[in-house]
Design an enzyme around this catalytic site. Structure first.
Site, PDB file in Angstrom:
ATOM      1  N   HIS A  99      34.341  39.820  33.482  1.00 21.62           N
ATOM      2  CA  HIS A  99      35.066  38.640  33.923  1.00 21.62           C
ATOM      3  C   HIS A  99      34.490  37.906  35.249  1.00 21.62           C
ATOM      4  CE1 HIS A  99      38.484  37.982  30.725  1.00 21.62           C
ATOM      5  NE2 HIS A  99      37.424  38.568  30.416  1.00 21.62           N
ATOM      6  N   HIS A 102      35.815  47.156  23.962  1.00 27.43           N
ATOM      7  CA  HIS A 102      36.830  47.080  23.420  1.00 27.43           C
ATOM      8  C   HIS A 102      37.338  48.379  22.662  1.00 27.43           C
ATOM      9  CE1 HIS A 102      37.076  42.516  23.266  1.00 27.43           C
ATOM     10  NE2 HIS A 102      37.416  43.194  24.567  1.00 27.43           N
ATOM     11  N   THR A 103      36.395  49.410  23.117  1.00 28.39           N
ATOM     12  CA  THR A 103      36.927  51.014  22.585  1.00 28.39           C
ATOM     13  C   THR A 103      37.938  51.437  23.632  1.00 28.39           C
ATOM     14  OG1 THR A 103      36.135  53.136  22.244  1.00 28.39           O
ATOM     15  CG2 THR A 103      35.010  51.886  23.820  1.00 28.39           C
ATOM     16  N   ASN A 110      42.004  34.798  32.157  1.00 21.74           N
ATOM     17  CA  ASN A 110      42.518  35.720  32.931  1.00 21.74           C
ATOM     18  C   ASN A 110      44.106  35.644  33.322  1.00 21.74           C
ATOM     19  OD1 ASN A 110      39.899  36.535  33.658  1.00 21.74           O
ATOM     20  ND2 ASN A 110      39.543  34.947  34.991  1.00 21.74           N
ATOM     21  N   ASP A 150      34.392  55.697  23.111  1.00 21.81           N
ATOM     22  CA  ASP A 150      33.789  56.184  22.132  1.00 21.81           C
ATOM     23  C   ASP A 150      33.040  55.192  21.075  1.00 21.81           C
ATOM     24  OD1 ASP A 150      35.759  55.468  20.757  1.00 21.81           O
ATOM     25  OD2 ASP A 150      36.622  57.620  20.319  1.00 21.81           O
TER      26      ASP A 150
HETATM   27  C1  HEM Z   1      32.961  39.319  23.172  1.00 29.82           C
HETATM   28  C2  HEM Z   1      33.750  38.544  23.580  1.00 29.82           C
HETATM   29  C3  HEM Z   1      34.845  38.990  24.145  1.00 29.82           C
HETATM   30  C4  HEM Z   1      36.173  38.465  23.867  1.00 29.82           C
HETATM   31  C5  HEM Z   1      36.616  37.290  22.983  1.00 29.82           C
HETATM   32  C6  HEM Z   1      37.181  39.393  24.628  1.00 29.82           C
HETATM   33  C7  HEM Z   1      38.559  39.042  24.641  1.00 29.82           C
HETATM   34  C8  HEM Z   1      39.347  39.788  25.237  1.00 29.82           C
HETATM   35  C9  HEM Z   1      40.854  39.635  25.067  1.00 29.82           C
HETATM   36  C10 HEM Z   1      41.570  38.693  24.417  1.00 29.82           C
HETATM   37  C11 HEM Z   1      41.436  40.919  25.472  1.00 29.82           C
HETATM   38  C12 HEM Z   1      42.914  41.044  25.759  1.00 29.82           C
HETATM   39  C13 HEM Z   1      43.402  40.312  26.760  1.00 29.82           C
HETATM   40  C14 HEM Z   1      45.036  40.291  26.763  1.00 29.82           C
HETATM   41  O1  HEM Z   1      45.757  39.951  25.811  1.00 29.82           O
HETATM   42  O2  HEM Z   1      45.703  41.161  27.530  1.00 29.82           O
HETATM   43  C15 HEM Z   1      40.420  41.676  26.102  1.00 29.82           C
HETATM   44  C16 HEM Z   1      40.589  43.135  26.556  1.00 29.82           C
HETATM   45  C17 HEM Z   1      39.432  43.687  27.220  1.00 29.82           C
HETATM   46  N1  HEM Z   1      38.249  43.359  27.147  1.00 29.82           N
HETATM   47 FE1  HEM Z   1      37.337  42.054  26.187  1.00 29.82          FE
HETATM   48  N2  HEM Z   1      36.314  40.174  25.500  1.00 29.82           N
HETATM   49  C18 HEM Z   1      35.179  40.066  24.990  1.00 29.82           C
HETATM   50  C19 HEM Z   1      34.048  40.837  25.544  1.00 29.82           C
HETATM   51  C20 HEM Z   1      34.453  42.087  26.407  1.00 29.82           C
HETATM   52  C21 HEM Z   1      33.400  42.713  27.266  1.00 29.82           C
HETATM   53  C22 HEM Z   1      31.888  42.203  27.220  1.00 29.82           C
HETATM   54  C23 HEM Z   1      33.696  43.599  27.838  1.00 29.82           C
HETATM   55  C24 HEM Z   1      33.279  44.338  28.966  1.00 29.82           C
HETATM   56  C25 HEM Z   1      32.007  44.986  28.882  1.00 29.82           C
HETATM   57  C26 HEM Z   1      35.551  43.665  27.567  1.00 29.82           C
HETATM   58  C27 HEM Z   1      36.390  44.366  28.244  1.00 29.82           C
HETATM   59  C28 HEM Z   1      37.648  44.564  27.757  1.00 29.82           C
HETATM   60  C29 HEM Z   1      38.359  45.551  28.238  1.00 29.82           C
HETATM   61  C30 HEM Z   1      38.265  46.811  28.472  1.00 29.82           C
HETATM   62  C31 HEM Z   1      39.852  44.962  27.664  1.00 29.82           C
HETATM   63  C32 HEM Z   1      41.105  45.929  27.883  1.00 29.82           C
HETATM   64  C33 HEM Z   1      41.822  45.633  29.272  1.00 29.82           C
HETATM   65  C34 HEM Z   1      42.740  46.193  29.635  1.00 29.82           C
HETATM   66  O3  HEM Z   1      43.402  47.081  28.767  1.00 29.82           O
HETATM   67  O4  HEM Z   1      43.402  45.822  30.661  1.00 29.82           O
HETATM   68  N3  HEM Z   1      35.393  42.618  26.711  1.00 29.82           N
HETATM   69  N4  HEM Z   1      39.167  41.150  25.917  1.00 29.82           N
END
Ligand code: HEM
Ligand SMILES: *[C@@H]1O[C@H](CO)[C@@H](O)[C@H](O)[C@H]1NC(C)=O
Ligand SMILES: *[C@@H]1O[C@H](CO)[C@@H](O)[C@H](O)[C@H]1NC(C)=O
Ligand SMILES: *[C@@H]1O[C@H](CO)[C@@H](O)[C@H](O)[C@H]1NC(C)=O
Ligand SMILES: *[C@@H]1O[C@H](CO)[C@@H](O)[C@H](O)[C@H]1NC(C)=O
Length: 320
Positions: A69, A196-197, A97, A248
């Site tokens: 982000h 998202h793993t 965010n 993974d």
């Molecule tokens: C492909 C498009 C993507 C979308 C639409 C997206 C959207 C989201 C959403 C909605 C969440 C959950 C937020 C919540 O409700 O608390 C999330 C969590 C997360 N995203 Fe993505 N994301 C994307 C790509 C990525 C990328 C490229 C990364 C890192 C390289 C990433 C890493 C993460 C991680 C690690 C979490 C978990 C965070 C936590 O547990 O605090 N995401 N994402």
């Protein structure tokens, strides 16, 4: 009086001065950037991340998301770390965010340690980059070399964060264009989604999917509906894949059985041309690991501030 310096030497001096100034503003990132100025920076950050992730594995996921982000909104410049002030609303308050981005206290704590060792030298943007790499390693994922020398922004953009970050309701073509806007191929987009793993998402991010989507495993949807009712408990959490503390390729295996948590996750495996990439990553963990690391290095070098641009913040939450 005679000029003691011949004009050719002036020219040489001017050329040297200009190339120095040019070098300053277009400086490249490098692996050894802090070798002399802050030799312990990597080990300080590693122990700070280890402490936080052992206490709470999810923190590793939160730090990786923080990097994404930051970098997707005007480059990797720690703009996401700036707090709102009375006359400024920053990125923390933007829709993607607000209420979900986390990890700021961990970055603050590490920054305090780093400042003790080498005051005013290491940027918050570099700390975030290193911390994300170390997080992935701690959760069992691949390692990569971090390039350093980023500097910190003096601004943040609420509207750019709302514009540039993808949403969980996105369909495949929206995901592709969101990443292509930042220079990423479809394959790189799928590889990066493999982040998202690890980690968790709030009910509000997957509610429409578990009640309205048809390409979802029925018993998976039912178990999620139990923790995510139609009209309350927006902040209840569910894992993004079946092994949320382990980096993974389980995320891609889950997509094959229609167990992606977000609509945007399952969109990658839904009868379209990205299905073959998901198949590849689910069958070959090392292909996923090598594609992911290449893509994350690319992401973490998106338009950095270098040389004399930006500043080295003393406190990651505010400009000097
Ligand atoms: C492909 C498009 C993507 C979308 C639409 C997206 C959207 C989201 C959403 C909605 C969440 C959950 C937020 C919540 O409700 O608390 C999330 C969590 C997360 N995203 Fe993505 N994301 C994307 C790509 C990525 C990328 C490229 C990364 C890192 C390289 C990433 C890493 C993460 C991680 C690690 C979490 C978990 C965070 C936590 O547990 O605090 N995401 N994402
Ligand atoms: C994806 O969503 C956009 C915006 O809602 C829409 O215009 C487009 O038709 C959708 N594409 C597909 C293939 O569903
Ligand atoms: C599902 O779709 C319906 C009809 O389009 C819509 O009213 C509703 O808000 C959507 N979401 C949920 C959680 O039911
Ligand atoms: C859905 O998931 C359950 C539990 O993992 C599994 O037993 C079932 O076979 C799956 N359903 C389908 C249609 O694949
Ligand atoms: C899967 O594809 C169908 C048909 O194009 C579409 O209606 C649906 O929204 C897609 N689902 C996801 C999760 O992308």
């Amino acid at each position: 009086m005679m000029n003691p310096i011949p004009s050719s030497m002036y020219n040489v001096a001017l050329i040297l001065l200009f190339s120095f100034l040019l070098g300053m503003s277009s400086a490249k990132l490098s692996e050894n950037f802090y070798k002399k100025s802050c030799p312990k920076v990597l080990s300080i950050i590693k122990s700070g991340v280890r402490y936080a992730v052992l206490a709470e594995p999810r923190m590793g996921a939160s730090l990786l998301r923080l990097l994404f982000h930051d970098c997707f909104v005007n480059g990797c410049d720690a703009s996401i770390l700036l707090d709102d002030t009375v006359n400024f609303i920053g990125e923390k308050s933007a829709a993607p965010n607000k209420g979900s981005i986390r990890g700021f206290d961990v970055i603050d704590k590490i920054k305090t340690q780093v400042e003790k060792s080498c005051p005013g030298v290491v940027s918050c943007a570099d700390i975030l980059t290193i911390a994300s790499r170390d997080s992935v390693i701690l959760l069992g994922g691949p390692s990569w070399k971090v390039l350093l020398g980023r500097r910190d922004s003096t601004t943040a953009s609420f509207s750019d964060a709302n514009r540039d970050l993808p949403a969980p309701a996105f369909n495949l073509s929206q995901l592709i264009s969101s990443f292509s806007n930042k220079g990423f191929s479809v394959r790189e987009m799928v590889a990066l989604s493999g982040a998202h793993t690890i980690g968790l998402a709030r009910c509000v991010s997957f509610r429409d999917r578990i009640y309205n989507d048809t390409n979802i495993n029925a018993s998976f949807a039912r178990s999620l509906q139990a923790i995510c009712p139609r009209s309350k408990d927006d902040n209840n959490l569910a894992p993004l894949d079946s092994t949320p503390k382990t980096f993974d390729n389980g995320y891609f295996k889950n997509l094959l059985s229609q167990k992606g948590l977000l609509h945007s996750d399952q969109a990658l495996f839904n009868g379209s041309f990205t299905d073959s990439i998901v198949n590849t990553y689910s069958a070959n963990p090392s292909t996923f690991a090598s594609d992911f690391t290449k893509a994350i290095v690319k992401m973490s070098t998106l338009s950095p501030l270098t040389g004399s641009n930006g500043q080295i913040r003393k406190n990651c939450r505010k400009i000097n």
